[in-house]
Design a protein around this motif. Structure first.
Motif, PDB file in Angstrom:
ATOM      1  N   ASP A 109       6.006 -52.047 -10.616  1.00  0.00           N
ATOM      2  CA  ASP A 109       5.864 -52.983  -9.483  1.00  0.00           C
ATOM      3  C   ASP A 109       6.930 -52.666  -8.437  1.00  0.00           C
ATOM      4  OD1 ASP A 109       3.727 -54.368 -10.534  1.00  0.00           O
ATOM      5  OD2 ASP A 109       5.033 -55.662 -11.734  1.00  0.00           O
ATOM      6  N   LEU A 110       6.544 -52.784  -7.161  1.00  0.00           N
ATOM      7  CA  LEU A 110       7.479 -52.474  -6.074  1.00  0.00           C
ATOM      8  C   LEU A 110       7.776 -53.730  -5.266  1.00  0.00           C
ATOM      9  CD1 LEU A 110       5.888 -49.178  -4.703  1.00  0.00           C
ATOM     10  CD2 LEU A 110       7.694 -49.423  -6.401  1.00  0.00           C
ATOM     11  N   GLU A 111       8.996 -53.793  -4.732  1.00  0.00           N
ATOM     12  CA  GLU A 111       9.356 -54.833  -3.760  1.00  0.00           C
ATOM     13  C   GLU A 111       8.673 -54.505  -2.434  1.00  0.00           C
ATOM     14  OE1 GLU A 111      11.695 -57.479  -3.930  1.00  0.00           O
ATOM     15  OE2 GLU A 111      11.394 -57.131  -6.078  1.00  0.00           O
ATOM     16  N   PRO A 112       8.107 -55.512  -1.729  1.00  0.00           N
ATOM     17  CA  PRO A 112       7.551 -55.212  -0.408  1.00  0.00           C
ATOM     18  C   PRO A 112       8.667 -54.827   0.569  1.00  0.00           C
ATOM     19  CG  PRO A 112       7.398 -57.566  -0.897  1.00  0.00           C
ATOM     20  CD  PRO A 112       7.934 -56.902  -2.127  1.00  0.00           C
ATOM     21  N   PRO A 113       8.459 -53.793   1.392  1.00  0.00           N
ATOM     22  CA  PRO A 113       9.512 -53.399   2.317  1.00  0.00           C
ATOM     23  C   PRO A 113       9.684 -54.421   3.445  1.00  0.00           C
ATOM     24  CG  PRO A 113       7.595 -51.960   2.568  1.00  0.00           C
ATOM     25  CD  PRO A 113       7.292 -52.914   1.453  1.00  0.00           C
ATOM     26  N   ASP A 114      10.837 -54.333   4.104  1.00  0.00           N
ATOM     27  CA  ASP A 114      11.214 -55.245   5.185  1.00  0.00           C
ATOM     28  C   ASP A 114      10.771 -54.616   6.516  1.00  0.00           C
ATOM     29  OD1 ASP A 114      12.718 -56.747   7.040  1.00  0.00           O
ATOM     30  OD2 ASP A 114      14.466 -55.466   6.700  1.00  0.00           O
ATOM     31  N   VAL A 115       9.530 -54.925   6.923  1.00  0.00           N
ATOM     32  CA  VAL A 115       8.960 -54.271   8.116  1.00  0.00           C
ATOM     33  C   VAL A 115       9.387 -55.028   9.373  1.00  0.00           C
ATOM     34  CG1 VAL A 115       6.816 -53.622   9.298  1.00  0.00           C
ATOM     35  CG2 VAL A 115       6.976 -53.435   6.801  1.00  0.00           C
ATOM     36  N   ARG A 116       9.996 -54.296  10.342  1.00  0.00           N
ATOM     37  CA  ARG A 116      10.469 -54.923  11.579  1.00  0.00           C
ATOM     38  C   ARG A 116       9.636 -54.523  12.798  1.00  0.00           C
ATOM     39  NH1 ARG A 116      15.918 -56.515  10.897  1.00  0.00           N
ATOM     40  NH2 ARG A 116      16.056 -57.220   8.737  1.00  0.00           N
ATOM     41  N   GLU A 117       8.975 -53.368  12.697  1.00  0.00           N
ATOM     42  CA  GLU A 117       8.227 -52.881  13.852  1.00  0.00           C
ATOM     43  C   GLU A 117       6.994 -52.134  13.355  1.00  0.00           C
ATOM     44  OE1 GLU A 117      10.540 -50.241  16.350  1.00  0.00           O
ATOM     45  OE2 GLU A 117       8.723 -49.530  17.351  1.00  0.00           O
ATOM     46  N   ILE A 118       5.881 -52.291  14.079  1.00  0.00           N
ATOM     47  CA  ILE A 118       4.624 -51.651  13.677  1.00  0.00           C
ATOM     48  C   ILE A 118       4.067 -50.891  14.870  1.00  0.00           C
ATOM     49  CG2 ILE A 118       2.264 -52.043  12.834  1.00  0.00           C
ATOM     50  CD1 ILE A 118       3.236 -54.694  11.621  1.00  0.00           C
ATOM     51  N   VAL A 146      -8.136 -39.658  14.110  1.00  0.00           N
ATOM     52  CA  VAL A 146      -7.627 -40.508  13.031  1.00  0.00           C
ATOM     53  C   VAL A 146      -6.628 -41.476  13.663  1.00  0.00           C
ATOM     54  CG1 VAL A 146      -7.981 -38.740  11.280  1.00  0.00           C
ATOM     55  CG2 VAL A 146      -5.748 -38.912  12.416  1.00  0.00           C
ATOM     56  N   VAL A 147      -6.210 -42.474  12.887  1.00  0.00           N
ATOM     57  CA  VAL A 147      -5.249 -43.456  13.381  1.00  0.00           C
ATOM     58  C   VAL A 147      -4.033 -43.432  12.465  1.00  0.00           C
ATOM     59  CG1 VAL A 147      -4.922 -45.832  14.134  1.00  0.00           C
ATOM     60  CG2 VAL A 147      -7.232 -44.857  14.081  1.00  0.00           C
ATOM     61  N   VAL A 148      -2.854 -43.291  13.082  1.00  0.00           N
ATOM     62  CA  VAL A 148      -1.609 -43.252  12.314  1.00  0.00           C
ATOM     63  C   VAL A 148      -0.892 -44.590  12.466  1.00  0.00           C
ATOM     64  CG1 VAL A 148       0.651 -42.156  12.088  1.00  0.00           C
ATOM     65  CG2 VAL A 148      -1.386 -40.748  12.498  1.00  0.00           C
ATOM     66  N   LEU A 149      -0.553 -45.194  11.339  1.00  0.00           N
ATOM     67  CA  LEU A 149       0.183 -46.455  11.304  1.00  0.00           C
ATOM     68  C   LEU A 149       1.632 -46.138  10.937  1.00  0.00           C
ATOM     69  CD1 LEU A 149       0.154 -49.624  11.218  1.00  0.00           C
ATOM     70  CD2 LEU A 149      -0.242 -49.382   8.752  1.00  0.00           C
ATOM     71  N   THR A 150       2.566 -46.602  11.774  1.00  0.00           N
ATOM     72  CA  THR A 150       3.990 -46.381  11.498  1.00  0.00           C
ATOM     73  C   THR A 150       4.673 -47.736  11.314  1.00  0.00           C
ATOM     74  OG1 THR A 150       3.955 -44.395  12.881  1.00  0.00           O
ATOM     75  CG2 THR A 150       6.120 -45.301  12.340  1.00  0.00           C
ATOM     76  N   LEU A 151       5.379 -47.898  10.211  1.00  0.00           N
ATOM     77  CA  LEU A 151       6.112 -49.132   9.909  1.00  0.00           C
ATOM     78  C   LEU A 151       7.602 -48.803   9.898  1.00  0.00           C
ATOM     79  CD1 LEU A 151       3.963 -50.426   6.895  1.00  0.00           C
ATOM     80  CD2 LEU A 151       3.659 -50.899   9.345  1.00  0.00           C
ATOM     81  N   VAL A 152       8.380 -49.568  10.657  1.00  0.00           N
ATOM     82  CA  VAL A 152       9.821 -49.310  10.745  1.00  0.00           C
ATOM     83  C   VAL A 152      10.556 -50.472  10.077  1.00  0.00           C
ATOM     84  CG1 VAL A 152      11.736 -48.777  12.309  1.00  0.00           C
ATOM     85  CG2 VAL A 152       9.386 -48.176  12.959  1.00  0.00           C
ATOM     86  N   ASP A 153      11.538 -50.160   9.227  1.00  0.00           N
ATOM     87  CA  ASP A 153      12.279 -51.243   8.563  1.00  0.00           C
ATOM     88  C   ASP A 153      13.603 -51.506   9.286  1.00  0.00           C
ATOM     89  OD1 ASP A 153      14.132 -49.361   7.714  1.00  0.00           O
ATOM     90  OD2 ASP A 153      13.608 -49.502   5.585  1.00  0.00           O
ATOM     91  N   GLY A 154      14.374 -52.462   8.777  1.00  0.00           N
ATOM     92  CA  GLY A 154      15.614 -52.887   9.425  1.00  0.00           C
ATOM     93  C   GLY A 154      16.675 -51.800   9.482  1.00  0.00           C
TER      94      GLY A 154
END
Ligand SMILES: [Mg+2]
Length: 336
Positions: free
Chosen positions: A7-16, A41-49
């Motif tokens: 099981d993984l902790e959900p990441p802390d997403v600050r920007e999408i 195609v569509v690229v999704l980028t998630l940025v954390d703190g």
């Protein structure tokens, strides 16, 4: 056996960020629905703190996924705006889970496969797709794939007369020694002809044949007398399709494309269902970019689904990619 994941902790997403990217192929790609030279195609980028970013790819393809690139992009923008689940867009789901897992792996400073399944291998053997219109061309391409280190080659059949396929496959078998040979008919044989064809191929020690005929019912009929293991691929788009293939006994092998199935976690669930029913699992690409191929490769390693070899040697088909190209070296992908 399919490995369970931690099981993984959900990441802390600050920007999408949601970006449309065009992939261009080196030469035109013949698909089940015509020929394409490029594809959005569509690229999704998630940025954390901490400024780390994880990326996922939504790569719709006609005949393999229900949605267009426009629809996948809209689903991702809705998810970014208000967290709406991307119902009806398995490729958007794949991008979201792919990006979340990528970010989680970076935060943990571990390769994704090792985060999901500690101790899983960083080296993934991959099959090589061999093309060649004549026996000599196909044999030369197969020999060069084996010389590069591939231990499995795959040949597409059923686009022309069976006698021509048989000649090409005999030449390929002679050229590759004891390497494995798998074939893919993409549903192209008639149900009354397929048993004869499979009988005549029985001596070539074929690992499996993908979709000799079209549809799960027809596959079940053909499989009952086939001397060669059968694989389902494009006949399975959803978990319900997989359940049906299992109950009909349509196949020995299931080809799972994480980019079409809803991403790494949905594919892992399907792989477990298939494995528990006695089917062998093969993870393959959807001719997407190296973001999607990478997610599939980490998944294959984490699942322990490395034999038969995954079909993930497709980045070389791309002239423009969406990440550093994940190309095999000596017949394997290196993930670390
Ligand atoms: Mg196939």
């Amino acid at each position: 056996m399919i490995t369970d994941f931690v099981d993984l902790e959900p990441p802390d997403v600050r920007e999408i960020r949601v970006d449309r990217v065009t992939l261009a192929y080196r030469s035109p790609m013949v698909t089940a629905h015509g020929t394409i030279s490029q594809r959005d195609v569509v690229v999704l980028t998630l940025v954390d703190g901490e400024g780390r970013f994880g990326r996922g790819e939504a790569a719709p393809m006609t005949a393999f996924t229900p949605e267009t690139a426009d629809e996948a992009e809209r689903a991702l923008r809705r998810w970014a705006d208000d967290g709406a689940e991307p119902t009806g867009s398995p490729t958007a789901r794949a991008a979201i889970d792919g990006a979340l897992l990528d970010l989680a792996a970076q935060a943990a400073e571990r390769p994704l496969h090792d985060l999901l399944a500690p101790g899983s291998p960083s080296v993934v053997p991959v099959s090589a797709l061999v093309v060649g219109a004549t026996p000599d061309e196909a044999a030369a391409a197969a020999a060069s794939a084996v010389a590069l280190g591939h231990r499995t080659v795959k040949v597409k059949v059923a686009a022309g007369p069976f006698e021509a396929d048989l000649a090409r496959l005999n030449a390929v078998r002679d050229a590759i020694g004891d390497a494995r040979l798998r074939i893919d008919a993409n549903g192209g044989w008639a149900i009354d002809a397929a048993p004869r064809h499979l009988e005549r191929l029985a001596d070539l020690e074929i690992e499996f044949v993908e979709e000799p005929v079209s549809g799960l019912d027809a596959l079940a009929v053909v499989r009952a007398a086939s001397p060669i293991p059968l694989a389902v691929d494009e006949s399975i788009a959803t978990p319900e399709d997989l359940d049906r293939a299992i109950s009909l006994a349509s196949a020995d092998v299931v080809v799972l494309k994480p980019s079409a199935m809803g991403g790494p976690l949905a594919t892992a669930a399907a792989a477990r269902t298939a494995s528990e029913a006695g089917l062998t699992v093969v993870v393959t690409s959807l001719l997407e970019g190296s973001i999607g191929i990478g997610a599939a490769a980490h998944l294959a390693s984490a699942l322990g689904a490395l034999d038969p070899a995954p079909g993930l040697a497709t980045a070389g088909l791309l002239h423009t990619d969406n990440a550093p190209s994940l190309l095999p070296r000596h017949g394997v992908l290196h993930l670390d």
